[in-house]
Design a protein around this motif. Sequence first.
Motif, short mmCIF file in Angstrom:
data_model
loop_
_atom_site.label_atom_id
_atom_site.label_comp_id
_atom_site.label_asym_id
_atom_site.label_seq_id
_atom_site.Cartn_x
_atom_site.Cartn_y
_atom_site.Cartn_z
N THR A 4 0.78 -1.20 -0.15
CA THR A 4 0.13 -0.12 -0.03
C THR A 4 0.61 0.83 -0.13
O THR A 4 2.18 1.01 0.49
CB THR A 4 -0.92 0.06 1.47
OG1 THR A 4 -0.01 -0.23 2.81
CG2 THR A 4 -1.75 -0.98 1.11
N ASN A 23 -3.45 3.99 -1.67
CA ASN A 23 -3.84 2.97 -2.97
C ASN A 23 -3.00 1.73 -2.42
O ASN A 23 -2.19 1.55 -1.36
CB ASN A 23 -2.33 3.59 -3.97
CG ASN A 23 -3.20 4.78 -4.20
OD1 ASN A 23 -4.23 5.43 -4.55
ND2 ASN A 23 -2.53 6.59 -4.43
N HIS A 24 -3.99 0.81 -3.09
CA HIS A 24 -3.62 -1.12 -3.12
C HIS A 24 -3.27 -1.10 -4.29
O HIS A 24 -4.46 -2.54 -4.95
CB HIS A 24 -3.79 -1.61 -2.11
CG HIS A 24 -5.56 -0.87 -1.45
ND1 HIS A 24 -6.56 -1.24 -2.41
CD2 HIS A 24 -5.86 0.04 -0.86
CE1 HIS A 24 -7.80 -0.14 -1.91
NE2 HIS A 24 -7.04 -0.52 -0.94
N SER A 25 -2.85 -0.74 -5.49
CA SER A 25 -2.97 -1.62 -6.40
C SER A 25 -3.32 -2.90 -6.82
O SER A 25 -3.48 -3.06 -8.41
CB SER A 25 -2.23 0.24 -7.70
OG SER A 25 -1.43 -0.55 -7.44
N THR A 26 -2.28 -3.54 -6.54
CA THR A 26 -1.95 -5.28 -6.49
C THR A 26 -2.93 -5.75 -5.65
O THR A 26 -2.62 -6.95 -5.43
CB THR A 26 -0.50 -5.01 -6.30
OG1 THR A 26 -0.40 -4.87 -4.93
CG2 THR A 26 0.71 -4.32 -6.89
N ASP A 67 -12.88 -0.73 -8.71
CA ASP A 67 -11.71 -1.49 -8.78
C ASP A 67 -10.97 -2.00 -8.32
O ASP A 67 -10.16 -2.56 -8.16
CB ASP A 67 -10.60 -0.78 -9.86
CG ASP A 67 -10.42 -0.08 -9.87
OD1 ASP A 67 -9.83 1.09 -9.68
OD2 ASP A 67 -10.31 0.63 -8.01
N LYS A 69 -8.83 -0.75 -6.12
CA LYS A 69 -7.11 -0.09 -6.32
C LYS A 69 -7.16 1.10 -5.47
O LYS A 69 -5.72 1.11 -4.57
CB LYS A 69 -6.77 -0.38 -7.43
CG LYS A 69 -7.18 -1.11 -8.71
CD LYS A 69 -6.10 -0.80 -9.73
CE LYS A 69 -6.54 -1.82 -11.16
NZ LYS A 69 -5.28 -1.87 -12.04
N SER A 70 -7.68 1.50 -4.47
CA SER A 70 -7.68 2.41 -3.67
C SER A 70 -9.08 2.42 -3.19
O SER A 70 -10.00 1.79 -2.68
CB SER A 70 -8.14 3.28 -4.67
OG SER A 70 -8.25 4.20 -4.78
#
Lengths: 112, 116
Positions: A4, A23-26, A67, A69-70
């Motif tokens: 994150t 943010n945690h895009s993965t 999505d 991702k955040s």
Amino acid sequence: DAKTTQPPSMDCAEGRAANLPCNHSTISGNEYVYWYRQIHSQGPQYIIHGLKNNETNEMASLIITEDRKSSTLILPHATLRDTAVYYCIVRVYSGGYQKVTFGIGTKLQVIP
Amino acid sequence: GAGVSQSPSNKVTEKGKDVELRCDPISGHTALYWYRQSLGQGLEFLIYFQGNSAPDKSGLPSDRFSAERTGGSVSTLTIQRTQQEDSAVYLCASSSPADREYYGYTFGSGTRLTVV
């Protein structure tokens, strides 16, 4: 490595809403978003967690993008006692083991 | 007790001495973690215990650091020949892999170690 990313610091006026982004895009499909906070000299304290739906409890609200991702942690009426470091992490909800890394978090300063 | 208990809360030791830090997890929590937090830094993972499985020691910074967990409950983190860079707050957390666990981790209040 932390999964994150958060801004290192934020200020918020007392009584106003504090919006802390993460943010945690993965993020994986079975990982939840957890938020903790650490008040000076204490261990981190659980705040809230969620998977994909928005969540609310007596402490805060958690808004997760579609999505995933955040996300944003919302403290609706910040008080001076909310001054702390806020950590956003992702982890599996239950079962198995996951070595979780806490980043440096966001240092929230609530200003009188 | 109801929470994770750590002792001592503060420890001042001389460089080169050994120290032992204790963690009492929440009863029934099979997972136990040790983290370290240096001044102004995030939480650094050290070691993880889960039930009777071999612990994950991948975060231990050197062979001066070791940890044990006896009987699946109390854990002791030992630092041998302490150095000044070992000064930090050592945090213990426990969790339950049970399906209805909501809180992820429950942390103790930490042990503040100062090496002089």
